[in-house]
Design a protein around this motif. Structure first.
Motif, mmCIF file in Angstrom:
data_model
loop_
_atom_site.group_PDB
_atom_site.id
_atom_site.type_symbol
_atom_site.label_atom_id
_atom_site.label_comp_id
_atom_site.label_asym_id
_atom_site.label_seq_id
_atom_site.Cartn_x
_atom_site.Cartn_y
_atom_site.Cartn_z
ATOM 1 N N ASP A 84 0.812 -1.210 0.000
ATOM 2 C CA ASP A 84 0.000 0.000 0.000
ATOM 3 C C ASP A 84 0.851 1.266 0.000
ATOM 4 O OD1 ASP A 84 -2.222 -1.566 0.070
ATOM 5 O OD2 ASP A 84 -2.675 -1.216 2.176
ATOM 6 N N ASP A 85 2.001 1.221 0.634
ATOM 7 C CA ASP A 85 2.813 2.431 0.756
ATOM 8 C C ASP A 85 4.086 2.374 -0.087
ATOM 9 O OD1 ASP A 85 4.068 0.478 2.192
ATOM 10 O OD2 ASP A 85 4.341 1.650 4.001
ATOM 11 N N PHE A 86 4.097 1.540 -1.087
ATOM 12 C CA PHE A 86 5.268 1.371 -1.932
ATOM 13 C C PHE A 86 5.290 2.439 -3.006
ATOM 14 C CE2 PHE A 86 7.547 -0.798 -5.454
ATOM 15 C CZ PHE A 86 8.753 -0.978 -4.808
ATOM 16 N N ASN A 87 6.301 3.279 -2.967
ATOM 17 C CA ASN A 87 6.478 4.349 -3.958
ATOM 18 C C ASN A 87 7.693 4.035 -4.813
ATOM 19 O OD1 ASN A 87 4.392 6.199 -3.037
ATOM 20 N ND2 ASN A 87 5.659 6.423 -1.229
ATOM 21 N N GLY A 101 -5.208 -0.803 -8.960
ATOM 22 C CA GLY A 101 -3.984 -1.244 -9.624
ATOM 23 C C GLY A 101 -3.399 -2.479 -8.970
ATOM 24 N N ARG A 102 -3.418 -2.518 -7.646
ATOM 25 C CA ARG A 102 -2.908 -3.703 -6.933
ATOM 26 C C ARG A 102 -3.754 -4.931 -7.258
ATOM 27 N NH1 ARG A 102 -2.031 0.358 -3.358
ATOM 28 N NH2 ARG A 102 -3.948 0.062 -2.196
ATOM 29 N N GLY A 154 -6.382 4.222 -13.843
ATOM 30 C CA GLY A 154 -6.583 4.290 -12.406
ATOM 31 C C GLY A 154 -5.741 3.281 -11.639
ATOM 32 N N TYR A 155 -4.721 2.730 -12.277
ATOM 33 C CA TYR A 155 -3.879 1.712 -11.640
ATOM 34 C C TYR A 155 -2.756 2.310 -10.804
ATOM 35 C CZ TYR A 155 -6.040 -1.888 -14.593
ATOM 36 O OH TYR A 155 -6.916 -2.750 -15.202
ATOM 37 N N ILE A 156 -2.327 3.536 -11.132
ATOM 38 C CA ILE A 156 -1.290 4.209 -10.370
ATOM 39 C C ILE A 156 -1.656 5.671 -10.198
ATOM 40 C CG2 ILE A 156 0.584 2.676 -11.148
ATOM 41 C CD1 ILE A 156 1.497 4.963 -13.025
ATOM 42 N N VAL A 157 -1.035 6.299 -9.212
ATOM 43 C CA VAL A 157 -1.114 7.751 -9.061
ATOM 44 C C VAL A 157 0.306 8.287 -9.195
ATOM 45 C CG1 VAL A 157 -3.215 7.871 -7.693
ATOM 46 C CG2 VAL A 157 -1.020 7.610 -6.546
ATOM 47 N N CYS A 158 0.403 9.470 -9.724
ATOM 48 C CA CYS A 158 1.686 10.121 -9.965
ATOM 49 C C CYS A 158 1.781 11.327 -9.037
ATOM 50 C CB CYS A 158 1.751 10.554 -11.427
ATOM 51 S SG CYS A 158 3.199 11.517 -11.837
#
Length: 80
Positions: free
Chosen positions: A8-11, A62-63, A39-43
């Motif tokens: 969840d917190d992987f950047n 996305g996950r 909608g799979y990632i946020v930038c």
């Protein structure tokens, strides 16, 4: 999923992805834009000092899509 997870917190930083995947800036930007539109990632864009920093994070959707993709690949490989 054989230990393959997306936290969840992987950047992931743009430059890290670019180096790991051996992609050009433009090519990686195209791929990440498509994932963002789905909608799979946020930038997240920011500055560190005067340098721009772009970081991506997987969304819950996305996950789930990633998990489903890995499961489908595993099922396919097991059927062969």
């Amino acid at each position: 999923m054989n230990g393959t997870t997306v936290s969840d917190d992987f950047n992931v930083a743009f430059n890290f992805l670019k180096e790991q995947l051996s992609l050009t800036d433009g090519n990686l930007a195209s791929h990440t834009r498509a994932l963002e539109e789905l909608g799979y990632i946020v930038c997240n864009k920011s500055f560190v000092g005067r340098k721009p920093r772009t970081v991506f994070q997987a969304t819950p959707q996305g996950r789930e899509a990633f998990k489903s993709h890995i499961e489908a690949l595993e099922k396919f490989l097991k059927s062969k």
